[in-house]
Design an enzyme around this catalytic site. Structure first.
Site, mmCIF file in Angstrom:
data_model
loop_
_atom_site.group_PDB
_atom_site.id
_atom_site.type_symbol
_atom_site.label_atom_id
_atom_site.label_comp_id
_atom_site.label_asym_id
_atom_site.label_seq_id
_atom_site.Cartn_x
_atom_site.Cartn_y
_atom_site.Cartn_z
ATOM 1 N N HIS A 34 0.836 -1.207 0.000
ATOM 2 C CA HIS A 34 0.000 0.000 0.000
ATOM 3 C C HIS A 34 0.867 1.250 0.000
ATOM 4 O O HIS A 34 0.671 2.161 -0.823
ATOM 5 C CB HIS A 34 -0.920 -0.011 1.225
ATOM 6 C CG HIS A 34 -1.859 1.148 1.293
ATOM 7 N ND1 HIS A 34 -3.213 1.033 1.020
ATOM 8 C CD2 HIS A 34 -1.664 2.459 1.612
ATOM 9 C CE1 HIS A 34 -3.789 2.219 1.158
ATOM 10 N NE2 HIS A 34 -2.868 3.093 1.528
ATOM 11 N N GLU A 35 1.839 1.300 0.920
ATOM 12 C CA GLU A 35 2.696 2.499 0.996
ATOM 13 C C GLU A 35 3.579 2.615 -0.237
ATOM 14 O O GLU A 35 3.837 3.718 -0.724
ATOM 15 C CB GLU A 35 3.535 2.454 2.270
ATOM 16 C CG GLU A 35 2.728 2.400 3.554
ATOM 17 C CD GLU A 35 1.657 3.483 3.648
ATOM 18 O OE1 GLU A 35 1.919 4.626 3.231
ATOM 19 O OE2 GLU A 35 0.549 3.188 4.129
ATOM 20 N N TYR A 62 -11.072 4.623 1.143
ATOM 21 C CA TYR A 62 -10.065 3.657 0.705
ATOM 22 C C TYR A 62 -10.726 2.483 -0.029
ATOM 23 O O TYR A 62 -10.353 2.155 -1.163
ATOM 24 C CB TYR A 62 -9.315 3.106 1.916
ATOM 25 C CG TYR A 62 -8.401 4.073 2.613
ATOM 26 C CD1 TYR A 62 -7.045 3.785 2.781
ATOM 27 C CD2 TYR A 62 -8.865 5.270 3.152
ATOM 28 C CE1 TYR A 62 -6.192 4.644 3.450
ATOM 29 C CE2 TYR A 62 -8.019 6.139 3.814
ATOM 30 C CZ TYR A 62 -6.688 5.825 3.962
ATOM 31 O OH TYR A 62 -5.845 6.688 4.618
ATOM 32 N N HIS A 89 1.809 4.239 -3.115
ATOM 33 C CA HIS A 89 1.665 5.691 -3.018
ATOM 34 C C HIS A 89 2.788 6.431 -3.745
ATOM 35 O O HIS A 89 2.633 7.627 -4.047
ATOM 36 C CB HIS A 89 1.630 6.135 -1.560
ATOM 37 C CG HIS A 89 0.267 6.047 -0.940
ATOM 38 N ND1 HIS A 89 -0.846 6.598 -1.532
ATOM 39 C CD2 HIS A 89 -0.161 5.497 0.235
ATOM 40 C CE1 HIS A 89 -1.909 6.391 -0.759
ATOM 41 N NE2 HIS A 89 -1.523 5.721 0.308
ATOM 42 N N GLU A 100 -5.805 7.055 -2.128
ATOM 43 C CA GLU A 100 -6.064 5.922 -1.251
ATOM 44 C C GLU A 100 -6.799 4.773 -1.938
ATOM 45 O O GLU A 100 -6.547 3.608 -1.638
ATOM 46 C CB GLU A 100 -6.835 6.390 -0.011
ATOM 47 C CG GLU A 100 -6.115 7.467 0.793
ATOM 48 C CD GLU A 100 -4.737 7.049 1.281
ATOM 49 O OE1 GLU A 100 -4.410 5.836 1.220
ATOM 50 O OE2 GLU A 100 -3.973 7.923 1.729
#
Length: 451
Positions: free
Chosen positions: A298-299, A374, A302, A321
């Site tokens: 997920h990070e 999200y 980004h 998100e």
């Protein structure tokens, strides 16, 4: 638009015009470069700084403002001349000795000192924060003024140089490429360069007693700063990060920065935090069992969605998100877990039991980080994938990234591009998924696994 010759200068707006957070950010100029020279003492949590901000006036200015919370401001110069300044809330109002013409480049230098504190908000405390032994910066969405004077709005992206001096036992990690490290009598000066256009909230400083860990290679160098006690667990939990970068690069386009760094604090954190070319996790996210691997991807996602492509207004946050959440589901498909269609069905069932009172396209300030932004954002992407098919969907994502590389994005730009790739009018589809609070049904067909 240039002002007519002879038009008297006016004060710059103390608002960004953002629909969710209008009080943060400023009008009347655009920043090109921040040069920060910082000295931090860990024990007393004391930060002294000299910020040099190079900007361009977008109108004739008699005054402009910067965002800065706390701190004692000792001096402000504009183009080398002393400038008058006042404080009002989190605004530093600056009146140059001479008005600034429309289109003029100017340099503002601010000297300040104090005890940095995070900014309180409906999402918790945001910004520079003390750790048990060190400090971290987690600025999304409005925490950047807790450590440097800035134009705190995601659409005003700039380049950075940051020099930070602190006690030598501590490792300093700043978003950017380390260009210099000079050890003195008990202190070390670290210098980092961030050349890509970067939003203020994505600049981060991490200070702690860490060991360096090098991760398996890939398209860019990968490194990590972690507590010594977590080194082996970290190697296991983040051991598939190279495969994640390869997958996301194949689906979204090349990794957009020159490096990727992970920091694991020795304290627990509620949630991981993304920064430009960096992700920050708490000790509680590392257990040697890959319990939190979805957060790792997920990070990482980004870096494409949020960092390289940054929202022009905070109401578009689903573009950050929702995309990062869908990347979790794509990694699950790739790594032998449930397929995206299975996860979509599961989360559709969860959201069906929640209140239908949130517009994903404009959730409002209080709900920027609501779980529904999200998950329903990810559901929107999965429904679109099923609607237009894998070939058009992943071509859309690659073109979306390539066409807005290091720029700013909006929902309208994405929906327009999606319709072009679909070869069809998708207005009703996006209205149902993004504008109507009621949760639509997922399409019946099942999308194939992405390979």
């Amino acid at each position: 638009m240039a002002r007519a010759q002879g038009t008297p200068p006016t004060p710059g707006a103390e608002t960004s015009g953002d629909s969710c957070l209008p009080a943060h950010g400023n009008g009347g100029y655009r920043v090109r470069h921040y040069d920060l020279d910082l000295d931090y003492r860990v024990g007393p949590n004391r930060l002294s700084g000299r910020a040099t901000v190079t900007a361009v006036a977008t109108q004739a200015l008699s005054r402009f403002s910067l965002d800065l919370t706390g701190f004692r401001v000792n001096r402000v110069l504009v183009d080398g001349r002393p400038a008058r300044f006042t404080r009002h809330g989190h605004k530093l109002r600056v009146r140059p000795a001479r008005p600034l013409p429309d289109g003029a480049e100017f340099v503002a230098e601010v000297r300040y000192v104090g005890n940095p504190r995070p900014v309180a908000g409906p999402w918790g405390d945001i910004g520079w924060d003390e750790l048990t032994d060190g400090a971290l910066v987690a600025s999304q969405p409005v925490g950047a003024p807790s450590w440097f004077p800035c134009n705190d709005h995601p659409a005003d992206k700039a380049a950075y140089r940051i020099a930070l001096t602190t006690a030598s036992p501590y490792t300093v990690a700043v978003t950017g490429r380390l260009t210099e490290r000079t050890r003195g009598a008990g202190t070390t000066r670290w210098v980092f360069e961030r050349p890509e256009p970067t939003a203020t909230y994505l600049m981060s400083v991490q200070i702690g007693q860490y060991v360096d860990v090098t991760l398996p290679g890939g398209p860019v160098p990968q490194r990590a700063a972690v507590p010594a006690r977590l080194r082996e667990s970290f190697r296991h939990d983040f051991g598939r990060q190279r495969a994640m970068i390869d997958l996301l690069g194949r689906l979204f386009g090349p990794y957009p920065f020159g490096e990727y760094q992970v920091v694991v604090t020795d304290d627990d954190l509620d949630d991981p935090v993304e920064a430009q070319g960096m992700s920050v996790f708490g000790a509680n996210h590392v257990d040697g069992r890959r319990t939190h691997e979805r957060l790792v991807v997920h990070e990482l996602a980004h870096q494409w969605f949020g960092n390289c492509l940054t929202v022009a207004d905070w109401r578009h946050i689903w573009l950050n998100e929702g995309f990062a959440t869908y990347a979790e589901w794509l990694w699950s498909e790739e790594s032998g877990g449930p397929a995206a269609r299975v996860l979509a069905r599961e989360w559709h069932g969860v959201l069906a039991g929640k209140p239908a009172d949130l517009r994903i396209a404009d959730p409002g300030a209080a709900h920027l980080f609501d779980e529904r932004v999200y998950k329903r954002g990810a559901l929107t992407l999965h429904a679109l994938r099923e609607r237009i098919g894998d070939a058009a969907f992943f071509a859309l994502l690659r073109n979306w990234v390539a066409g807005h590389r290091h720029g700013t994005v909006t929902t309208e730009r994405f929906t327009t591009l999606a319709a072009e790739h679909a070869g069809a009018d998708l207005g009703e589809f996006f209205t149902e998924w993004l504008d109507d609070p009621r949760l639509p049904e997922l399409p019946d067909q099942e999308a194939p696994v992405a390979r």
